[in-house]
Design a protein around this motif. Structure first.
Motif, PDB file in Angstrom:
ATOM      1  N   ASP A 298     -18.951  30.506  81.851  1.00  0.00           N
ATOM      2  CA  ASP A 298     -18.124  31.191  82.754  1.00  0.00           C
ATOM      3  C   ASP A 298     -18.264  30.237  83.828  1.00  0.00           C
ATOM      4  OD1 ASP A 298     -16.932  33.011  84.599  1.00  0.00           O
ATOM      5  OD2 ASP A 298     -19.033  34.429  84.661  1.00  0.00           O
ATOM      6  N   SER A 300     -16.684  31.150  86.785  1.00  0.00           N
ATOM      7  CA  SER A 300     -16.294  31.844  88.051  1.00  0.00           C
ATOM      8  C   SER A 300     -17.398  31.775  89.211  1.00  0.00           C
ATOM      9  CB  SER A 300     -16.227  33.288  87.977  1.00  0.00           C
ATOM     10  OG  SER A 300     -17.195  33.933  87.288  1.00  0.00           O
ATOM     11  N   GLU A 316      -8.015  28.190  88.685  1.00  0.00           N
ATOM     12  CA  GLU A 316      -7.946  29.601  88.095  1.00  0.00           C
ATOM     13  C   GLU A 316      -9.040  29.949  87.476  1.00  0.00           C
ATOM     14  OE1 GLU A 316      -4.326  28.982  85.984  1.00  0.00           O
ATOM     15  OE2 GLU A 316      -2.887  29.347  87.520  1.00  0.00           O
ATOM     16  N   ARG A 317      -9.745  28.884  86.739  1.00  0.00           N
ATOM     17  CA  ARG A 317     -10.848  29.363  85.882  1.00  0.00           C
ATOM     18  C   ARG A 317     -12.086  29.641  86.661  1.00  0.00           C
ATOM     19  NH1 ARG A 317     -12.656  27.059  80.971  1.00  0.00           N
ATOM     20  NH2 ARG A 317     -14.661  28.030  80.352  1.00  0.00           N
ATOM     21  N   VAL A 318     -12.036  28.931  87.763  1.00  0.00           N
ATOM     22  CA  VAL A 318     -13.456  29.141  88.824  1.00  0.00           C
ATOM     23  C   VAL A 318     -13.132  30.480  89.610  1.00  0.00           C
ATOM     24  CG1 VAL A 318     -14.583  28.033  90.893  1.00  0.00           C
ATOM     25  CG2 VAL A 318     -13.993  27.002  88.908  1.00  0.00           C
ATOM     26  N   SER A 319     -11.786  30.314  90.216  1.00  0.00           N
ATOM     27  CA  SER A 319     -11.334  31.786  90.952  1.00  0.00           C
ATOM     28  C   SER A 319     -12.456  32.128  92.028  1.00  0.00           C
ATOM     29  CB  SER A 319     -11.268  33.000  89.998  1.00  0.00           C
ATOM     30  OG  SER A 319     -12.672  33.365  89.365  1.00  0.00           O
TER      31      SER A 319
END
Length: 372
Positions: A298, A300, A316-319
């Motif tokens: 994960d 994020s 987008e993956r880190v958000s």
């Protein structure tokens, strides 16, 4: 000025004597015990200069918070500069003569001792950390240094900069002259520029533990000196990779990159303190980011320190709600327009525009403070 002016001659006297004695110690370094003894005397004199200098810094920083307590000067003509130095010289000469006369009289010894103790106590008290977690993204040229101070006062430094003096000054401001330590030093990349400043830190500060990435295939002189300093100072050093975890007080650190089968000599970290999560990956290049995206972890985070170039998929993956970019003055240290476009809608913090960016964690609250 009226508060700090009386101590300025003492800063110069102690600092000048410490420099001269240290030069003598260096010249006699080959003589057994003598060089060490004289060097110790130089250190004691340097402590005297440090106390008065730290007192000056605290007074200046405190009075600068007063409304209209200072104003920016865009330009000083040479004439005004010369006049200013003449005035400082005259005042200093008068103060030195006055202090010399008072200093050698018997009652003055007691007064000087009380003043020295008082300044030391107040300096130590004012420099003591508050019981909150602090993460500072240090604004220096050519670097991605991050300093963490836990609620209990533990100090963690992640990476350095191309300005060793600026880095040492920043870390020194977080310390007292009797407590020059960094409990955990993490090098997320071992290129020459990064290790040069960390070597300077190793020489000046007491370091408790070091975490580092795998050794490079072709070590440069800075890396060789790095290994020599770690061995000479007996600093425990561990090579880490994916999954390595470490806890310092309330701060948890986890290595997200590289995996064991990867030869990259760069690290990406996740820092967790309470409910707040920080992703620290400013040193990764595009190939590293592509590999990181392949991992099931994960990614994020509430705040992310990212490199100056990345793809949309990574953002987008880190958000993240907030993104920190270490930005320098040269063109190669600037983010591209494409990168900035990807960050639209995200709170962007840039070290070239905002200076040192500090996040203060207090329970559920996350306060941001800027230091230009």
């Amino acid at each position: 000025n009226l508060i700090v002016m009386p101590v300025q001659p003492l800063v110069m006297v102690f600092g000048g004597l410490a420099t001269l004695v240290q030069v003598l110690a260096n010249a006699l370094a080959a003589v057994p015990f003598l060089g060490t003894l004289i060097g110790a005397c130089a250190q004691v004199l340097a402590w005297g200069a440090y106390i008065f200098l730290q007192f000056t810094i605290l007074i200046v920083e405190g009075t600068a918070q007063v409304p209209f307590g200072y104003f920016d000067v865009q330009r000083l003509d040479w004439g005004l500069v010369i006049i200013s130095y003449v005035v400082i010289f005259v005042v200093t000469r008068i103060s030195l003569k006055h202090l010399t006369g008072v200093f050698f009289s018997r009652p003055a010894w007691a007064i000087a001792l009380v003043a020295l103790i008082s300044i030391f106590v107040w300096t130590s008290a004012l420099a003591a950390p508050d019981p909150r977690t602090h993460l500072q993204f240090i604004a220096t040229t050519g670097g991605d240094a991050i300093f963490i101070r836990t609620a209990n006062g533990a100090r963690i430094l992640i990476d350095g900069s191309a300005e060793p003096s600026a880095l040492l000054s920043h870390i020194g401001a977080q310390s007292t002259f009797l407590d020059q330590r960094v409990d955990l030093l993490i090098a997320t990349h071992n290129d020459e520029q990064n290790l040069a400043s960390l070597n300077a830190l190793l020489e000046r500060f007491t370091v408790g533990q070091v975490l580092e990435p795998p050794a490079p295939e072709h070590p440069d002189p800075s890396f060789q000196k790095w290994r020599e300093l770690l061995a000479r100072k007996a600093v425990p050093a561990s090579t880490v990779n994916l999954g390595t975890r470490l806890q310092v007080d309330e701060v948890n650190l986890e290595v997200l990159y590289p995996p064991p089968d990867n030869t990259s000599s760069k690290l990406a970290l996740r820092v967790t303190a309470g409910l707040h999560i920080f992703l620290l990956a400013p040193a990764l290049d595009t190939s590293d980011l592509a590999e990181l995206l392949k991992t099931p972890d994960d990614l994020s985070a509430e705040v992310a320190a990212l490199p100056r170039e990345f793809e949309r998929g990574f953002v987008e993956r880190v958000s993240a709600r907030s993104v920190v970019l270490f930005v320098g003055k040269s063109s190669r240290e600037q983010p591209s327009p494409e990168t900035l476009k990807l960050l639209e809608g995200v709170k962007l913090w840039r070290t070239d525009e905002h200076g040192t960016i500090e996040f203060i964690l207090d329970g559920d609250e996350l306060e941001t403070r800027l230091e230009k």
